[in-house]
Scaffold this active site. Structure first.
Site, PDB file in Angstrom:
ATOM      1  N   ARG A  37      12.435   5.326  19.689  1.00  0.00           N
ATOM      2  CA  ARG A  37      13.348   6.243  20.373  1.00  0.00           C
ATOM      3  C   ARG A  37      14.560   5.555  20.948  1.00  0.00           C
ATOM      4  O   ARG A  37      15.608   6.155  21.103  1.00  0.00           O
ATOM      5  CB  ARG A  37      12.604   6.968  21.509  1.00  0.00           C
ATOM      6  CG  ARG A  37      11.772   8.105  21.015  1.00  0.00           C
ATOM      7  CD  ARG A  37      10.961   8.695  22.122  1.00  0.00           C
ATOM      8  NE  ARG A  37       9.936   7.784  22.608  1.00  0.00           N
ATOM      9  CZ  ARG A  37       9.123   8.044  23.608  1.00  0.00           C
ATOM     10  NH1 ARG A  37       9.227   9.173  24.252  1.00  0.00           N
ATOM     11  NH2 ARG A  37       8.202   7.176  23.970  1.00  0.00           N
ATOM     12  N   LYS A  44      10.904  -4.050  22.737  1.00  0.00           N
ATOM     13  CA  LYS A  44      10.343  -3.457  21.507  1.00  0.00           C
ATOM     14  C   LYS A  44      11.089  -3.965  20.262  1.00  0.00           C
ATOM     15  O   LYS A  44      10.475  -4.364  19.276  1.00  0.00           O
ATOM     16  CB  LYS A  44      10.430  -1.929  21.570  1.00  0.00           C
ATOM     17  CG  LYS A  44       9.462  -1.332  22.587  1.00  0.00           C
ATOM     18  CD  LYS A  44       9.486   0.169  22.581  1.00  0.00           C
ATOM     19  CE  LYS A  44       8.443   0.688  23.563  1.00  0.00           C
ATOM     20  NZ  LYS A  44       8.375   2.140  23.626  1.00  0.00           N
ATOM     21  N   VAL A  84       3.185   7.921  12.442  1.00  0.00           N
ATOM     22  CA  VAL A  84       2.313   7.356  13.477  1.00  0.00           C
ATOM     23  C   VAL A  84       2.693   7.887  14.862  1.00  0.00           C
ATOM     24  O   VAL A  84       1.843   8.070  15.738  1.00  0.00           O
ATOM     25  CB  VAL A  84       2.400   5.801  13.465  1.00  0.00           C
ATOM     26  CG1 VAL A  84       1.424   5.187  14.461  1.00  0.00           C
ATOM     27  CG2 VAL A  84       2.122   5.248  12.062  1.00  0.00           C
ATOM     28  N   THR A  86       3.599   9.915  18.164  1.00  0.00           N
ATOM     29  CA  THR A  86       3.129  11.175  18.752  1.00  0.00           C
ATOM     30  C   THR A  86       3.674  11.278  20.167  1.00  0.00           C
ATOM     31  O   THR A  86       3.746  10.264  20.866  1.00  0.00           O
ATOM     32  CB  THR A  86       1.581  11.227  18.751  1.00  0.00           C
ATOM     33  OG1 THR A  86       1.163  12.560  18.712  1.00  0.00           O
ATOM     34  CG2 THR A  86       0.946  10.555  19.934  1.00  0.00           C
ATOM     35  N   TYR A 172      -3.258  16.281  24.788  1.00  0.00           N
ATOM     36  CA  TYR A 172      -3.306  15.351  23.644  1.00  0.00           C
ATOM     37  C   TYR A 172      -4.185  15.940  22.530  1.00  0.00           C
ATOM     38  O   TYR A 172      -3.799  15.956  21.358  1.00  0.00           O
ATOM     39  CB  TYR A 172      -3.852  14.001  24.124  1.00  0.00           C
ATOM     40  CG  TYR A 172      -3.986  12.963  23.030  1.00  0.00           C
ATOM     41  CD1 TYR A 172      -2.854  12.414  22.423  1.00  0.00           C
ATOM     42  CD2 TYR A 172      -5.228  12.517  22.600  1.00  0.00           C
ATOM     43  CE1 TYR A 172      -2.970  11.456  21.412  1.00  0.00           C
ATOM     44  CE2 TYR A 172      -5.356  11.556  21.599  1.00  0.00           C
ATOM     45  CZ  TYR A 172      -4.222  11.030  21.001  1.00  0.00           C
ATOM     46  OH  TYR A 172      -4.334  10.095  20.008  1.00  0.00           O
ATOM     47  N   LYS A 176      -2.714  16.945  18.877  1.00  0.00           N
ATOM     48  CA  LYS A 176      -3.176  16.244  17.669  1.00  0.00           C
ATOM     49  C   LYS A 176      -3.922  17.212  16.729  1.00  0.00           C
ATOM     50  O   LYS A 176      -3.826  17.083  15.508  1.00  0.00           O
ATOM     51  CB  LYS A 176      -4.081  15.058  18.036  1.00  0.00           C
ATOM     52  CG  LYS A 176      -3.382  13.927  18.764  1.00  0.00           C
ATOM     53  CD  LYS A 176      -2.243  13.286  17.987  1.00  0.00           C
ATOM     54  CE  LYS A 176      -2.664  12.453  16.827  1.00  0.00           C
ATOM     55  NZ  LYS A 176      -1.505  11.727  16.216  1.00  0.00           N
ATOM     56  N   GLY A 202     -10.782   6.516  15.101  1.00  0.00           N
ATOM     57  CA  GLY A 202     -11.547   6.437  16.344  1.00  0.00           C
ATOM     58  C   GLY A 202     -10.735   5.693  17.385  1.00  0.00           C
ATOM     59  O   GLY A 202      -9.552   5.376  17.179  1.00  0.00           O
ATOM     60  N   VAL A 204      -9.144   2.844  19.238  1.00  0.00           N
ATOM     61  CA  VAL A 204      -8.737   1.553  18.653  1.00  0.00           C
ATOM     62  C   VAL A 204      -8.735   0.446  19.722  1.00  0.00           C
ATOM     63  O   VAL A 204      -8.216   0.627  20.828  1.00  0.00           O
ATOM     64  CB  VAL A 204      -7.324   1.662  18.032  1.00  0.00           C
ATOM     65  CG1 VAL A 204      -6.953   0.357  17.327  1.00  0.00           C
ATOM     66  CG2 VAL A 204      -7.242   2.824  17.061  1.00  0.00           C
TER      67      VAL A 204
HETATM   68  N1  NAP Z   1      -4.864   4.005  19.830  1.00  0.00           N
HETATM   69  C1  NAP Z   1      -5.865   4.793  19.501  1.00  0.00           C
HETATM   70  O1  NAP Z   1      -7.010   4.603  19.928  1.00  0.00           O
HETATM   71  C2  NAP Z   1      -5.637   5.922  18.550  1.00  0.00           C
HETATM   72  C3  NAP Z   1      -6.753   6.574  18.017  1.00  0.00           C
HETATM   73  C4  NAP Z   1      -6.554   7.611  17.127  1.00  0.00           C
HETATM   74  C5  NAP Z   1      -5.271   7.991  16.777  1.00  0.00           C
HETATM   75  N2  NAP Z   1      -4.209   7.360  17.334  1.00  0.00           N
HETATM   76  C6  NAP Z   1      -2.878   7.822  16.959  1.00  0.00           C
HETATM   77  O2  NAP Z   1      -2.107   6.699  16.610  1.00  0.00           O
HETATM   78  C7  NAP Z   1      -0.752   6.958  16.899  1.00  0.00           C
HETATM   79  C8  NAP Z   1      -0.182   5.803  17.692  1.00  0.00           C
HETATM   80  O3  NAP Z   1      -0.903   5.673  18.894  1.00  0.00           O
HETATM   81  P1  NAP Z   1      -0.873   4.321  19.732  1.00  0.00           P
HETATM   82  O4  NAP Z   1      -2.219   4.107  20.280  1.00  0.00           O
HETATM   83  O5  NAP Z   1      -0.218   3.272  18.949  1.00  0.00           O
HETATM   84  O6  NAP Z   1       0.026   4.778  20.966  1.00  0.00           O
HETATM   85  P2  NAP Z   1       1.343   4.135  21.593  1.00  0.00           P
HETATM   86  O7  NAP Z   1       1.278   2.674  21.615  1.00  0.00           O
HETATM   87  O8  NAP Z   1       1.526   4.847  22.893  1.00  0.00           O
HETATM   88  O9  NAP Z   1       2.453   4.590  20.581  1.00  0.00           O
HETATM   89  C9  NAP Z   1       2.963   5.878  20.604  1.00  0.00           C
HETATM   90  C10 NAP Z   1       4.145   5.879  19.681  1.00  0.00           C
HETATM   91  O10 NAP Z   1       4.680   7.199  19.637  1.00  0.00           O
HETATM   92  C11 NAP Z   1       6.059   7.102  19.832  1.00  0.00           C
HETATM   93  N3  NAP Z   1       6.539   8.289  20.538  1.00  0.00           N
HETATM   94  C12 NAP Z   1       6.110   8.806  21.705  1.00  0.00           C
HETATM   95  N4  NAP Z   1       6.851   9.890  22.017  1.00  0.00           N
HETATM   96  C13 NAP Z   1       7.760  10.032  21.037  1.00  0.00           C
HETATM   97  C14 NAP Z   1       8.806  10.939  20.795  1.00  0.00           C
HETATM   98  N5  NAP Z   1       9.094  11.929  21.646  1.00  0.00           N
HETATM   99  N6  NAP Z   1       9.558  10.771  19.689  1.00  0.00           N
HETATM  100  C15 NAP Z   1       9.318   9.756  18.819  1.00  0.00           C
HETATM  101  N7  NAP Z   1       8.346   8.856  18.991  1.00  0.00           N
HETATM  102  C16 NAP Z   1       7.568   9.005  20.087  1.00  0.00           C
HETATM  103  C17 NAP Z   1       6.306   5.865  20.658  1.00  0.00           C
HETATM  104  O11 NAP Z   1       7.619   5.447  20.331  1.00  0.00           O
HETATM  105  P3  NAP Z   1       8.590   4.606  21.289  1.00  0.00           P
HETATM  106  O12 NAP Z   1       8.355   3.182  20.909  1.00  0.00           O
HETATM  107  O13 NAP Z   1       9.937   5.088  20.926  1.00  0.00           O
HETATM  108  O14 NAP Z   1       8.184   4.885  22.702  1.00  0.00           O
HETATM  109  C18 NAP Z   1       5.243   4.933  20.145  1.00  0.00           C
HETATM  110  O15 NAP Z   1       5.689   4.224  19.033  1.00  0.00           O
HETATM  111  C19 NAP Z   1      -0.700   8.293  17.623  1.00  0.00           C
HETATM  112  O16 NAP Z   1      -0.373   9.293  16.695  1.00  0.00           O
HETATM  113  C20 NAP Z   1      -2.125   8.471  18.101  1.00  0.00           C
HETATM  114  O17 NAP Z   1      -2.469   9.829  18.246  1.00  0.00           O
HETATM  115  C21 NAP Z   1      -4.352   6.333  18.215  1.00  0.00           C
END
Ligand code: NAP
Length: 342
Positions: A37, A44, A84, A86, A172, A176, A202, A204
């Site tokens: 963003r 970052k 990816v 969210t 959330y 999702k 699951g 992570v």
């Molecule tokens: N970690 C887990 O345990 C887990 C499990 C299952 C699924 N997931 C899925 O994996 C994905 C990534 O999760 P994560 O754990 O890596 O979380 P994270 O580190 O919080 O990453 C979230 C990402 O979403 C981006 N984001 C947030 N709001 C946004 C917006 N308004 N517009 C564009 N980008 C936006 C952020 O971008 P910025 O860098 O710009 O802030 C960041 O890159 C998500 O879809 C999540 O649902 C995660």
């Protein structure tokens, strides 16, 4: 299997999963277009630019889910798109969308339109979550889990708030679940040449290349970290899923790449190597790390008798490299390296 070098879009390329995936794709010789963003966020941008081959094979783009058309220039000309990103917090400046669900679904529609219009994108791989696949029965009366959890399960969206523990977790799960339903609609569209895969991951953990502890690792490690809010989320996960599905960050990245490398693939796939209760997680730390005491209020619960019924990814030939023991052990070592334990 696709082995040639491809041009790949990764939305949310600077997040926990996104950054590790970008690094892995670069390592494999692909050209990556990552969105974030804020291109002025030096920590970052600096991390992404520090990856081997980033100077030649990585381009960064600004795109916000709340302005969905911003993803289009990144997607045009790509072979694959990993969606990816969210929205975790609702942007109150937005008058266009009421909540994160509306914004996330609108972004998916826009991203799919861009993929179809591109004429080059072969497959969109959506990073889903198992929280969209609760085995709770639809006619929930407080006691009803199905016998097993697999890709046929969908989280009932009429559960009372106490299942979620917090409004944040409820939002959330809604966002999702609705987003994944939206993306999977495209698997049934006639004349749609873009394949769609949803990889429901699951919780992570295991390691991170970020300079801070990501939320999911905090949640997995909430018991030894004595973190009440993250622990509430961990118990809420068990509350709606019966137990906690876990996966190592390295396996998550490998699974994403595996889904990209198949010559043809569509549909919904679970991605977790183990399914264990919060009591079993706490027991691991008590047995193997008595030096990290766990307070009485974080010792965990027994969970339900729900069985893990998903084999779809394994049936395709994917092999997990990390079981629960390795995930928890790597998580301890990672947090120790980051100075989280005294
Ligand atoms: N970690 C887990 O345990 C887990 C499990 C299952 C699924 N997931 C899925 O994996 C994905 C990534 O999760 P994560 O754990 O890596 O979380 P994270 O580190 O919080 O990453 C979230 C990402 O979403 C981006 N984001 C947030 N709001 C946004 C917006 N308004 N517009 C564009 N980008 C936006 C952020 O971008 P910025 O860098 O710009 O802030 C960041 O890159 C998500 O879809 C999540 O649902 C995660």
């Amino acid at each position: 299997m696709e082995e040639k070098s491809s041009t790949i879009c990764v939305t949310g390329g600077a997040g926990y999963l996104g950054a590790s995936l970008v690094k892995k794709l670069l390592q494999k010789g692909h050209t990556v277009r990552a969105t974030l963003r804020n291109l002025d966020d030096h920590s970052k941008v600096g991390l992404l630019k520090s990856f081997p081959k980033a100077n030649t094979n990585l381009r960064l783009f600004k795109a916000d889910i709340y302005n969905p058309d911003e993803f289009d220039p990144t997607i045009q000309g790509c072979d694959f798109v990993f969606h990816v990103a969210t929205p975790l917090q609702h942007s109150t400046q937005s008058s266009q969308y009421k909540n994160t669900t509306e914004a996330a679904v609108a972004a998916l529609e826009s991203i799919m339109r861009s993929c179809i219009r591109s004429g080059t994108v072969k497959r969109l791989i959506y990073t889903g979550t198992v929280v969209a696949a609760s085995p709770l029965k639809e006619e929930e009366d407080g006691s009803g889990f199905k016998d097993s959890i697999d890709e046929s399960c969908w989280t009932p969206l009429n559960l009372p708030i106490q299942y979620y523990g917090s409004q944040f977790f409820k939002d959330y799960v809604y966002s999702k679940t609705m987003s994944e339903k939206e993306v999977l609609k495209y698997t049934h569209r006639e004349n749609n040449k873009v394949e769609v895969v949803s990889l429901c991951c699951g919780l992570v953990g295991g390691d991170t290349i970020l300079s801070y502890i990501p939320a999911s690792l905090s949640c997995l490690m909430s018991q030894p970290l004595n973190g009440p809010i993250s622990y509430q989320n961990l118990e809420s996960l068990q509350g709606i899923l019966g137990k906690v599905p876990v996966i190592h960050i390295n396996d998550v990245c490998e699974a994403h790449v595996f889904c990209m490398e198949q010559s043809s693939l569509q549909g919904r796939f679970f991605c977790a190597s183990d399914f264990l209760t919060t009591k079993e997680i706490a027991d691991y730390f008590c047995r193997h790390h008595p030096e990290i005491p766990i307070a009485e209020e974080f010792v965990g619960k027994h969970g339900s008798a729900v069985r893990w019924g998903s084999t779809k990814l394994n049936d395709l030939g994917f092999k997990y490299s990390y079981d629960a023991k390795l995930i928890l052990e790597d998580s301890v070592q990672c947090l120790r390296r980051m100075g989280a334990f005294k």
